[in-house]
Write a protein that holds these residues in place. Structure first.
Motif, PDB file in Angstrom:
ATOM      1  N   LEU A   1       0.823  -1.207   0.000  1.00 39.99           N
ATOM      2  CA  LEU A   1       0.000   0.000   0.000  1.00 39.99           C
ATOM      3  C   LEU A   1       0.866   1.271   0.000  1.00 39.99           C
ATOM      4  O   LEU A   1       0.547   2.268  -0.653  1.00 39.99           O
ATOM      5  N   GLU A   2       1.932   1.193   0.814  1.00 45.24           N
ATOM      6  CA  GLU A   2       2.830   2.347   0.836  1.00 45.24           C
ATOM      7  C   GLU A   2       3.404   2.617  -0.566  1.00 45.24           C
ATOM      8  O   GLU A   2       3.483   3.761  -1.028  1.00 45.24           O
ATOM      9  N   SER A   3       3.807   1.538  -1.220  1.00 42.86           N
ATOM     10  CA  SER A   3       4.333   1.686  -2.584  1.00 42.86           C
ATOM     11  C   SER A   3       3.250   2.193  -3.532  1.00 42.86           C
ATOM     12  O   SER A   3       3.504   3.032  -4.402  1.00 42.86           O
ATOM     13  N   SER A   4       2.021   1.680  -3.319  1.00 43.37           N
ATOM     14  CA  SER A   4       0.922   2.093  -4.193  1.00 43.37           C
ATOM     15  C   SER A   4       0.591   3.570  -4.017  1.00 43.37           C
ATOM     16  O   SER A   4       0.261   4.275  -4.984  1.00 43.37           O
ATOM     17  N   MET A   5       0.643   4.031  -2.737  1.00 44.22           N
ATOM     18  CA  MET A   5       0.326   5.428  -2.491  1.00 44.22           C
ATOM     19  C   MET A   5       1.339   6.368  -3.165  1.00 44.22           C
ATOM     20  O   MET A   5       0.985   7.465  -3.626  1.00 44.22           O
ATOM     21  N   GLU A   6       2.600   5.926  -3.206  1.00 46.82           N
ATOM     22  CA  GLU A   6       3.626   6.748  -3.872  1.00 46.82           C
ATOM     23  C   GLU A   6       3.353   6.859  -5.376  1.00 46.82           C
ATOM     24  O   GLU A   6       3.657   7.864  -6.022  1.00 46.82           O
ATOM     25  N   GLU A   7       2.746   5.793  -5.920  1.00 46.30           N
ATOM     26  CA  GLU A   7       2.488   5.804  -7.358  1.00 46.30           C
ATOM     27  C   GLU A   7       1.096   6.346  -7.692  1.00 46.30           C
ATOM     28  O   GLU A   7       0.731   6.439  -8.864  1.00 46.30           O
ATOM     29  N   ALA A   8       0.285   6.661  -6.612  1.00 49.52           N
ATOM     30  CA  ALA A   8      -1.098   7.051  -6.840  1.00 49.52           C
ATOM     31  C   ALA A   8      -1.208   8.296  -7.715  1.00 49.52           C
ATOM     32  O   ALA A   8      -2.105   8.404  -8.558  1.00 49.52           O
ATOM     33  N   VAL A   9      -0.287   9.276  -7.483  1.00 46.44           N
ATOM     34  CA  VAL A   9      -0.337  10.498  -8.274  1.00 46.44           C
ATOM     35  C   VAL A   9      -0.018  10.255  -9.738  1.00 46.44           C
ATOM     36  O   VAL A   9      -0.420  11.033 -10.594  1.00 46.44           O
ATOM     37  N   ARG A  10       0.700   9.206  -9.937  1.00 44.30           N
ATOM     38  CA  ARG A  10       1.094   8.948 -11.319  1.00 44.30           C
ATOM     39  C   ARG A  10       0.107   8.043 -12.029  1.00 44.30           C
ATOM     40  O   ARG A  10       0.070   8.013 -13.237  1.00 44.30           O
ATOM     41  N   SER A  11      -0.679   7.299 -11.214  1.00 40.48           N
ATOM     42  CA  SER A  11      -1.546   6.349 -11.927  1.00 40.48           C
ATOM     43  C   SER A  11      -2.839   6.120 -11.147  1.00 40.48           C
ATOM     44  O   SER A  11      -2.837   5.525 -10.077  1.00 40.48           O
ATOM     45  N   ARG A  12      -3.958   6.661 -11.649  1.00 42.01           N
ATOM     46  CA  ARG A  12      -5.257   6.399 -11.023  1.00 42.01           C
ATOM     47  C   ARG A  12      -5.630   4.922 -11.104  1.00 42.01           C
ATOM     48  O   ARG A  12      -6.354   4.404 -10.258  1.00 42.01           O
ATOM     49  N   GLU A  13      -5.127   4.281 -12.137  1.00 35.72           N
ATOM     50  CA  GLU A  13      -5.416   2.865 -12.274  1.00 35.72           C
ATOM     51  C   GLU A  13      -4.809   2.069 -11.131  1.00 35.72           C
ATOM     52  O   GLU A  13      -5.440   1.162 -10.575  1.00 35.72           O
ATOM     53  N   LYS A  14      -3.551   2.481 -10.804  1.00 32.48           N
ATOM     54  CA  LYS A  14      -2.920   1.797  -9.684  1.00 32.48           C
ATOM     55  C   LYS A  14      -3.688   2.047  -8.383  1.00 32.48           C
ATOM     56  O   LYS A  14      -3.828   1.171  -7.547  1.00 32.48           O
ATOM     57  N   GLU A  15      -4.198   3.283  -8.215  1.00 33.35           N
ATOM     58  CA  GLU A  15      -4.984   3.606  -7.023  1.00 33.35           C
ATOM     59  C   GLU A  15      -6.247   2.751  -6.958  1.00 33.35           C
ATOM     60  O   GLU A  15      -6.612   2.242  -5.889  1.00 33.35           O
ATOM     61  N   ARG A  16      -6.901   2.624  -8.103  1.00 30.37           N
ATOM     62  CA  ARG A  16      -8.113   1.803  -8.123  1.00 30.37           C
ATOM     63  C   ARG A  16      -7.801   0.358  -7.764  1.00 30.37           C
ATOM     64  O   ARG A  16      -8.526  -0.282  -7.001  1.00 30.37           O
ATOM     65  N   LEU A  17      -6.711  -0.130  -8.360  1.00 29.72           N
ATOM     66  CA  LEU A  17      -6.330  -1.517  -8.072  1.00 29.72           C
ATOM     67  C   LEU A  17      -5.963  -1.693  -6.598  1.00 29.72           C
ATOM     68  O   LEU A  17      -6.287  -2.719  -5.977  1.00 29.72           O
ATOM     69  N   SER A  18      -5.270  -0.691  -6.066  1.00 30.91           N
ATOM     70  CA  SER A  18      -4.901  -0.774  -4.649  1.00 30.91           C
ATOM     71  C   SER A  18      -6.148  -0.800  -3.763  1.00 30.91           C
ATOM     72  O   SER A  18      -6.235  -1.546  -2.776  1.00 30.91           O
TER      73      SER A  18
END
Length: 727
Positions: free
Chosen positions: A190-207
């Motif tokens: 999740l921590e890794s996903s949050m760092e990438e959240a700004v770059r990818s809404r898709e990753k946020e959705r998947l997270s």
């Protein structure tokens, strides 16, 4: 997520210095033939979770049992089992195992290397108290006690329950470790996903989706834990959890069964509002648990209907992850019936002891009354003044009343039958009225209503006196603030239709004695039990619960029956029905001394360990024409008889004497002269003493205290039979 592995382990260890105990446990835990099927708890778990039970142990094997004779040997076995990755689930440990470690030290050593092992301390009478065991063994919540000699069902229940507890703990540890690992892993993701959240809404959705699945998994785990906790509802104990304000937060099925409230009704209420009439013991227990984190003791509680319960309570203070108190776990066992049985057993033992003591007292009193009754006859022979004769008659009636009281004491002690005679109920009721007026509180008004034409009855006046006194004492206790007690009697002719409808008595004449009070009365459920032995509504120490059962037994022995009518706050009425005699009561005769038989110089050997009895019997016999030899015990009597057996016409011997008792004396005299004439006497006038005398060939037995007339008539009868044989 993979399902938790099902851990199957039924290894048990017995640590006891007695090999016989090892074998006892094996017989219980590893019987010769046992059905191969899942345990009750495994079957329940399978039904809840849909798991397929693991294959059962081979037929005839329930547990794998190892044993050790000393604590160190047991510790070595546990250490080896851990190394082999086949640990034991539980151990039965004896508390005393000389010369090595005792059970306390053994437990401490075991838990230092294997803290998960479930341990049951086995003891008969330990050198340690429960509190000392708790102080020396930590943590305390895993300490169980099994008292020897142990019960087979209790051992099996402990073995099954603790083995299952160990299994659930291991699965729980595995699940928690697995969950912790997954949570940590997921946290990093999740921590890794949050760092990438700004770059990818898709990753946020998947997270987010992944987190949702994780929460669902956590919910499923919590549900499973709740289902496993439901197994607690199978226990018969009441398990209650409350917060620090004593509001109930958990209430198991055992609590529902014991107290009567459902979980929905109990949760949210304060425990002391539901379960206690007196708050002081509850507050003392709470104060103790705050100081010591644990408390154990007995508490008086109430159920939903207001009935009293006695519970054995074991309380533990619950703390949160920060170590702060957050509630109280209470495990309460209903011991109400157990305590009642214990009290009944103690009462029965006490009554047995009192009966033995009463028999001894009766023996001594009869020995003391014998010379009094016989001396009265001597005084009557020598006294010519009418006033002196009146005093002597008073002494005689008082002494005979004392003898009657002794018979009542023997009736209580051994259940011996009373003396049957014609009884006039009127004087008996007036005497009870007099006693009640003299001894009861002045706030209780005692009166009697006795008609002049009462019939008579055949019975023991002393026993009937006891019945009426018991009923009056019960009436007094029902009127602590005063009231009226009325005694009355009437004649009644019972008809066949009454007997048929009530199922008691026989058609014919009866005297009905009524004892009526204006006291507290009794509800129907109490009336149904008042004649049960040991049942009492009085406070502990104020009643044995035997008065009414004894009274009913006496009434039935007189072929009568008893009815009771009572209404709460309106009083109670007892009706005693006794078969009557309708014939006219003979007029009271004035005292006219009868001609007592006299001797003709016969020599009589008197054997008694009581000097007063010997002296007064000697005076009586010599006054009526006999010669007397005296002996204080059987050995002295045997020596006298051996030297003068040709002269001794009869022997009067006591049955209970030191050195050589009556039966031994009779046997010795019979060996010297099979035709010797013997009269046996005893201060303990029970049928067993008469039977002993009969077995020794004695045909005449006189119970103490006996009168001069009884002694002389019996002696005359014995000597008359001797003369008849001689002629």
């Amino acid at each position: 997520m993979q399902p938790s592995p099902r851990i199957e382990n039924r290894r048990l260890l017995i640590i006891d210095d007695n090999p016989a105990i090892h074998e006892d446990f094996r017989k219980i835990l590893v019987p010769a033939s046992a059905p191969a099927q899942a345990s009750g708890i495994e079957a329940d778990e399978a039904a809840i979770f849909g798991d397929i039970p693991a294959p059962s142990a081979p037929t005839g094997l329930l547990f794998e049992v190892d044993s050790a004779s000393q604590g160190k040997e047991g510790l070595d076995l546990i250490r080896r089992a851990l190394e082999e990755k086949r640990p034991y689930t539980m151990a039965f440990v004896d508390v005393r195992m000389p010369p090595g470690w005792d059970g306390i030290e053994t437990t401490r050593q075991i838990w230092s290397i294997c803290p998960d092992l479930q341990i049951v301390i086995c003891t008969a009478y330990s050198d340690y108290s429960w509190n000392e065991m708790q102080e020396q063994i930590k943590p305390r919540d895993r300490l169980l006690i099994l008292k020897k000699p142990f019960d087979t069902v209790e051992v099996l229940q402990l073995a099954n329950a603790l083995t299952e507890k160990w299994r659930l703990q291991q699965e729980f540890k595995w699940l928690m470790n697995d969950l912790e690992a997954r949570v940590q892993l997921r946290t990093k993701e999740l921590e890794s996903s949050m760092e990438e959240a700004v770059r990818s809404r898709e990753k946020e959705r998947l997270s987010f989706e992944s987190l949702r699945h994780e929460m669902e998994e956590r919910g499923r785990l919590e549900k499973r834990f709740r289902e496993q906790a439901a197994l607690l509802d199978k226990t018969t104990d009441a398990i209650v959890v409350s917060d620090l304000e004593h509001r109930i937060t958990y209430w198991n099925k055992g609590a529902e069964r014991i107290y009567g409230w459902t979980a929905e009704e109990a949760i949210g209420h304060r425990a002391y509002e539901l379960l206690y009439r007196e708050f002081a013991p509850f507050e003392a227990a709470v104060s103790s648990i705050v100081k010591h984190s644990e408390w154990m003791g007995d508490l008086q509680q109430i159920n939903r209907s207001g009935g009293k319960l006695l519970v054995e309570a074991r309380w533990t203070l619950l703390r949160n992850s920060a170590g702060q108190p957050q509630g109280i776990l209470s495990i309460n066992t209903d011991i109400t019936e157990k305590k009642k049985l214990e009290q009944q057993c103690l009462r029965a033992q006490r009554m047995d002891s009192i009966g033995t003591l009463a028999g001894g007292i009766a023996h001594d009193l009869n020995n003391a009354l014998t010379p009094i009754l016989m001396s009265i006859e001597l005084l009557r022979m020598r006294e010519k003044d009418p006033r002196g004769l009146t005093v002597i008659s008073t002494l005689d009636s008082s002494a005979k009343r004392g003898a009657g009281m002794v018979r009542q004491l023997l009736t209580f002690a051994s259940g011996m039958e009373g003396k049957q005679m014609v009884v006039q109920v009127g004087p008996l009721l007036r005497e009870i009225e007099k006693i009640a007026n003299e001894t009861f509180l002045k706030t209780i008004q005692v009166s009697s209503e006795i008609p002049e034409n009462l019939w008579t009855l055949q019975g023991d006046p002393t026993q009937l006196h006891q019945v009426l006194l018991n009923l009056c004492v019960n009436a007094r206790d029902a009127m602590p603030d005063g009231g009226r007690l009325t005694l009355s009697a009437c004649n009644l002719m019972l008809e066949q239709h009454y007997v048929g409808s009530n199922g008691e008595g026989k058609p014919g004449p009866y005297i009905v004695i009524q004892v009526k009070d204006t006291g507290a009365g009794m509800p129907p459920e109490v009336i149904e039990r008042i004649f049960e032995p040991f049942f009492t509504t009085k406070e502990l120490g104020k009643g044995t619960g035997l008065g009414l059962s004894t009274s009913l037994g006496i009434i039935k022995s007189h072929h009568g029956f008893l009815h009771v009518e009572s209404t709460p706050r309106a009083g109670t009425r007892f009706l005693v029905y006794l078969p009557a005699q309708t014939a006219a009561t003979p007029a009271t005769e004035t005292f006219a001394p009868t001609e007592l038989p006299r001797g003709n110089g016969e020599l009589v050997l008197v054997v008694d360990d009581e000097a007063d009895v010997r002296q007064v019997v000697q005076q009586i016999l010599e006054a009526f024409g006999y010669w007397v030899l005296l002996a204080s015990d059987g050995s002295e009597a045997s020596a006298l008889y051996a030297s003068r057996k040709g002269e001794v016409a009869a022997v009067i011997t006591d049955m209970m004497m030191p050195v050589m008792d009556g039966p031994a004396t009779i046997q010795a005299l019979k060996n010297m002269n099979p035709e010797v004439r013997i009269i046996a006497a005893s201060g303990l006038s029970t049928s067993s003493n008469a039977a002993k005398a009969t077995r020794e060939g004695v045909k005449h037995f006189i119970p103490k205290p006996y009168t001069t007339e009884t002694l002389l008539q019996t002696l005359h009868s014995v000597l008359k039979g001797q003369l008849a044989l001689a002629s």
